[in-house]
Structures are given as C-alpha cells and as structure tokens.
Design an enzyme around this catalytic site. Sequence first.
Site, PDB file in Angstrom:
ATOM      1  N   LYS A  83       0.862  -1.189   0.000  1.00  0.00           N
ATOM      2  CA  LYS A  83       0.000   0.000   0.000  1.00  0.00           C
ATOM      3  C   LYS A  83       0.897   1.236   0.000  1.00  0.00           C
ATOM      4  O   LYS A  83       1.788   1.366   0.855  1.00  0.00           O
ATOM      5  CB  LYS A  83      -0.854  -0.046   1.266  1.00  0.00           C
TER       6      LYS A  83
HETATM    7  C1  E4P Z   1      -8.174   1.945   4.162  1.00  0.00           C
HETATM    8  O1  E4P Z   1      -7.398   1.173   3.653  1.00  0.00           O
HETATM    9  C2  E4P Z   1      -7.965   2.591   5.457  1.00  0.00           C
HETATM   10  O2  E4P Z   1      -7.263   1.708   6.286  1.00  0.00           O
HETATM   11  C3  E4P Z   1      -9.233   2.919   6.204  1.00  0.00           C
HETATM   12  O3  E4P Z   1     -10.391   2.521   5.492  1.00  0.00           O
HETATM   13  C4  E4P Z   1      -9.278   4.273   6.791  1.00  0.00           C
HETATM   14  O4  E4P Z   1     -10.495   4.442   7.473  1.00  0.00           O
HETATM   15  P1  E4P Z   1     -10.748   5.593   8.556  1.00  0.00           P
HETATM   16  O5  E4P Z   1     -11.025   6.858   7.816  1.00  0.00           O
HETATM   17  O6  E4P Z   1     -11.963   5.116   9.301  1.00  0.00           O
HETATM   18  O7  E4P Z   1      -9.519   5.664   9.405  1.00  0.00           O
END
Ligand code: E4P
Length: 218
Positions: A83
């Site tokens: 990622k």
């Molecule tokens: C996606 O890969 C992220 O880990 C995640 O969905 C972020 O979510 P949040 O805005 O609830 O922290």
Amino acid sequence: MKFFVDTADVAEIKLLAASGLLDGVTTNPSLVAKSGRAMHDVIAEICAIVPGPVSAEVAATDYDGMLHEARILRAIAKNVTVKVPLTPDGLRACRHLTNDGAMVNVTLCFSAAQALLAAKAGASFVSPFVGRLDDIGESGMALIADIMTIFRQYPYLKTEVLVASVRHPMHVVEAAKLGAHVATVPPAILRQLFNHPLTDKGLAAFLADWAKAGLKIA
Ligand code: E4P
C-alpha cells in the site's frame, strides 16, 4: 462485490474469515500501531489466515524508501499487497512495483483525478476514503460514482475501486449499487450487515411455533 476487513486485529480476522465472506484485508500504519505488535508478525499472521490480498502500507514517503520497504513487505507472503500513498513518489513506486509483478493498493485517494492517476500508474486497487470526505461535508459516494463513471469509459483499466473509510452499512450498499469492486469494512460494521430486526423477530416466531408443536427434524 468483494469484502475486505479493515483491521490489524488478528482475533477479529480469524472470526470473520470463518464466515467464508472475507476476500481480503486492509491495514494501515494507525491500525498496525493500535495492534501493539510488530508489522512483520502481524502481517505474516494475517496472510496465513486470509489467502486473498492483504494490504500492508509503507511508512516511507520517498520513492527509494518505499521500494526498500516494499521489498521487505513482499517477502512476508505472496498475498501481500503493497500500500502506497497517493503522492508523486507513491505513484512512481506503484508503477515500478506493478511492473515487477507486485499487487499495489494506492491509498488516501480523495478525488477522481487522483483515482485516474492511480489507474494510469497500474495500481491493482485505488482506495477512495468515503467517510473522511463525509466528515468534511463532502460526499464520499459522489466520488465513488465519479470514479466508476470514469473507469467504465476505459475498460482496459484493470484497477479495482476499493471503497475505504467505511462508517456504516449504507456506505457498503451504496458502493455496491455503484458497482465498486471492493469495500473494506471495519469488523463492527461488517457484523452490522447481518442485522435486521425482522430477521430476529421472524426467527423467534418460527422457533416458538416449532417448540409449541413439539416437532423435530429426525
Ligand atoms: C483503508 O485502507 C484505510 O485503512 C481505512 O479505510 C481508513 O479508514 P478511517 O477513515 O476510518 O480511518
């Protein structure tokens, strides 16, 4: 639609994987930090539980640093998806890693233009954060609609839209209506998808009638 779970909590992942509904996992630096465990250990354990893509995020912000960390992450397991953030260096790293056969999830996407760049960089997944857009008074789902419209114009783009920052079951339903490929959902919200009061009420009534009649499936 594929369901990923958005957590680094291995106990939760084990439970949800047993449901047979889990297609993958996403983590981020905040979630791994919250687990209180070493990145390598937690990602290795998750990859052994879930055969689908498991996103592990780089912490470096420069191209060389991202490639260095990506090499370490990819060595953990075959199903690691690297990622990277949606920055110029992140997209450059994405192109390099994709050319090298890695799965890449480009994260922190907040505009259709950014999603288009991620697709052009060859990302396996692009992650638009719907909840964080809603939080600032914008529409996360309008962004998903825009991205899906754009991607449909170019069927050769293979990037999957991974709806992230999901805050409630309707985010999942709306994303599915728009044809988004994947939703990554926190465990508590994934469990909420099962619930409807009429299901509980109906089941209780069926069981009461069954017990009153003294029936058995022999
Ligand atoms: C996606 O890969 C992220 O880990 C995640 O969905 C972020 O979510 P949040 O805005 O609830 O922290």
